[in-house]
Design a protein around this motif. Sequence first.
Motif, short mmCIF file in Angstrom:
data_model
loop_
_atom_site.label_atom_id
_atom_site.label_comp_id
_atom_site.label_asym_id
_atom_site.label_seq_id
_atom_site.Cartn_x
_atom_site.Cartn_y
_atom_site.Cartn_z
N THR A 28 -21.50 19.41 4.28
CA THR A 28 -20.22 19.72 3.63
C THR A 28 -19.40 20.60 4.58
OG1 THR A 28 -21.09 21.74 2.63
CG2 THR A 28 -21.27 19.71 1.33
N LEU A 29 -18.12 20.71 4.28
CA LEU A 29 -17.26 21.61 5.07
C LEU A 29 -17.81 23.03 5.02
CD1 LEU A 29 -14.65 22.15 6.66
CD2 LEU A 29 -13.46 22.43 4.50
N PHE A 30 -18.29 23.44 3.86
CA PHE A 30 -18.84 24.79 3.69
C PHE A 30 -20.01 25.03 4.66
CE2 PHE A 30 -22.02 27.58 1.67
CZ PHE A 30 -21.28 28.73 1.58
N GLU A 31 -20.90 24.05 4.76
CA GLU A 31 -22.07 24.22 5.64
C GLU A 31 -21.64 24.28 7.10
OE1 GLU A 31 -25.35 21.50 5.07
OE2 GLU A 31 -26.39 22.26 6.85
N ARG A 46 -11.29 28.03 7.57
CA ARG A 46 -11.68 26.73 7.03
C ARG A 46 -10.65 25.65 7.40
NH1 ARG A 46 -13.87 28.99 1.91
NH2 ARG A 46 -16.01 28.90 2.60
N ARG A 66 -18.18 10.21 0.36
CA ARG A 66 -18.24 10.96 -0.90
C ARG A 66 -19.52 10.62 -1.62
NH1 ARG A 66 -13.85 13.55 -2.52
NH2 ARG A 66 -12.13 13.35 -1.05
N ARG A 69 -19.21 14.44 -6.45
CA ARG A 69 -17.94 15.14 -6.30
C ARG A 69 -17.82 15.80 -4.93
NH1 ARG A 69 -18.77 19.28 -10.19
NH2 ARG A 69 -16.58 19.81 -10.16
N CYS A 70 -18.85 15.65 -4.10
CA CYS A 70 -18.84 16.33 -2.80
C CYS A 70 -18.49 15.37 -1.67
CB CYS A 70 -20.22 16.90 -2.50
SG CYS A 70 -20.57 18.41 -3.37
N LYS A 71 -17.98 15.96 -0.60
CA LYS A 71 -17.65 15.19 0.59
C LYS A 71 -18.58 15.63 1.72
CE LYS A 71 -13.60 14.77 3.47
NZ LYS A 71 -12.21 15.25 3.56
N ARG B 68 -12.53 24.22 -9.72
CA ARG B 68 -13.91 23.87 -9.40
C ARG B 68 -14.00 22.58 -8.59
NH1 ARG B 68 -17.71 23.83 -14.20
NH2 ARG B 68 -16.13 22.42 -14.98
N ASP B 69 -13.22 21.56 -8.97
CA ASP B 69 -13.29 20.28 -8.26
C ASP B 69 -12.97 20.45 -6.78
OD1 ASP B 69 -14.02 19.05 -10.53
OD2 ASP B 69 -12.12 18.01 -10.89
N VAL B 72 -15.87 22.25 -5.06
CA VAL B 72 -17.07 21.40 -4.98
C VAL B 72 -16.91 20.34 -3.89
CG1 VAL B 72 -18.41 19.63 -6.20
CG2 VAL B 72 -17.88 21.78 -7.34
N GLU B 73 -15.70 19.80 -3.78
CA GLU B 73 -15.47 18.77 -2.75
C GLU B 73 -15.83 19.28 -1.36
OE1 GLU B 73 -11.73 16.68 -2.77
OE2 GLU B 73 -11.86 16.31 -0.62
N ASP B 74 -15.49 20.54 -1.08
CA ASP B 74 -15.80 21.11 0.23
C ASP B 74 -17.17 21.78 0.28
OD1 ASP B 74 -13.50 20.23 1.41
OD2 ASP B 74 -12.36 22.05 1.03
N GLY B 75 -17.90 21.72 -0.83
CA GLY B 75 -19.27 22.24 -0.83
C GLY B 75 -19.37 23.75 -0.98
N ILE B 76 -18.34 24.36 -1.54
CA ILE B 76 -18.31 25.83 -1.62
C ILE B 76 -18.97 26.33 -2.91
CG2 ILE B 76 -16.80 27.85 -1.69
CD1 ILE B 76 -14.75 26.10 -0.12
N GLY B 120 -20.91 21.52 -13.21
CA GLY B 120 -19.62 21.59 -12.55
C GLY B 120 -19.54 22.56 -11.39
N LEU B 122 -21.39 24.58 -7.78
CA LEU B 122 -22.41 24.66 -6.74
C LEU B 122 -22.90 26.10 -6.69
CD1 LEU B 122 -20.79 22.50 -3.93
CD2 LEU B 122 -22.43 21.81 -5.69
#
Lengths: 100, 130
Positions: A28-31, A46, A66, A69-71, B68-69, B72-76, B120, B122
Amino acid sequence: MADDLFRALADPTRRTILDELAERSGQTLFEICARLSMRHGLGISRQAVSQHLAVLEAAGLVETRREGRCKFHDLNTDPLRHIAERWPVPDTPEPEDGTP
Amino acid sequence: MKIHLTSVFVDDQAKALRFYTEILGFVKKHDVPVGEQDRWLTVVSPEEPGGTELLLEPARHPAARTYRDTLVEDGIPLAQFAVDDVEEEYERLSALGVRFTQKPVEMGPVTTAVLDDTCGNLIQIATRPQ
């Protein structure tokens, strides 16, 4: 295509992103941000990481998918073949340097 | 001043209570009806029954969904919980069917992983700072 590839590889941060994706594809972008910051001391926003990923994606080196809900971002090394096609690498290894 | 309570927005309070107690291992602390369908529902760690409570708050507000969406999309992750051994906890939770968006990674002094709480959000787990 080739210009995009060389431009993408020209930046050290982008090469680091590729190194990390080589270690584990599907991040993920976060990781990716956490790895850059915690393992490489790169304090990049970011947004900036997103922009680097966009450049890598345009060069075909990174693909996104995807899942729920994650990318997630995956590494694709196929475009690197263009380099070897342009400047071919000999198939046979150099002869051993054993003779005087 | 100290942190007494913090919250996560959950899609469904009953489902969230099951996940946070039966899967993650927290214990229910307060469960008080509020209005017609909501509850003041908090859980705590069994290791610290008097410690910080986590409020499982209904995500009914329209802004909560967008908020939240997008994260979540970016994994945060929206919260972080400390565990003794991330790798061990990853194995335990995976065996229970928990989905991780980030498998354990060493990040300098800590190891972290990120899981989907099925409500909903992470959640990040990390080795407890010594």
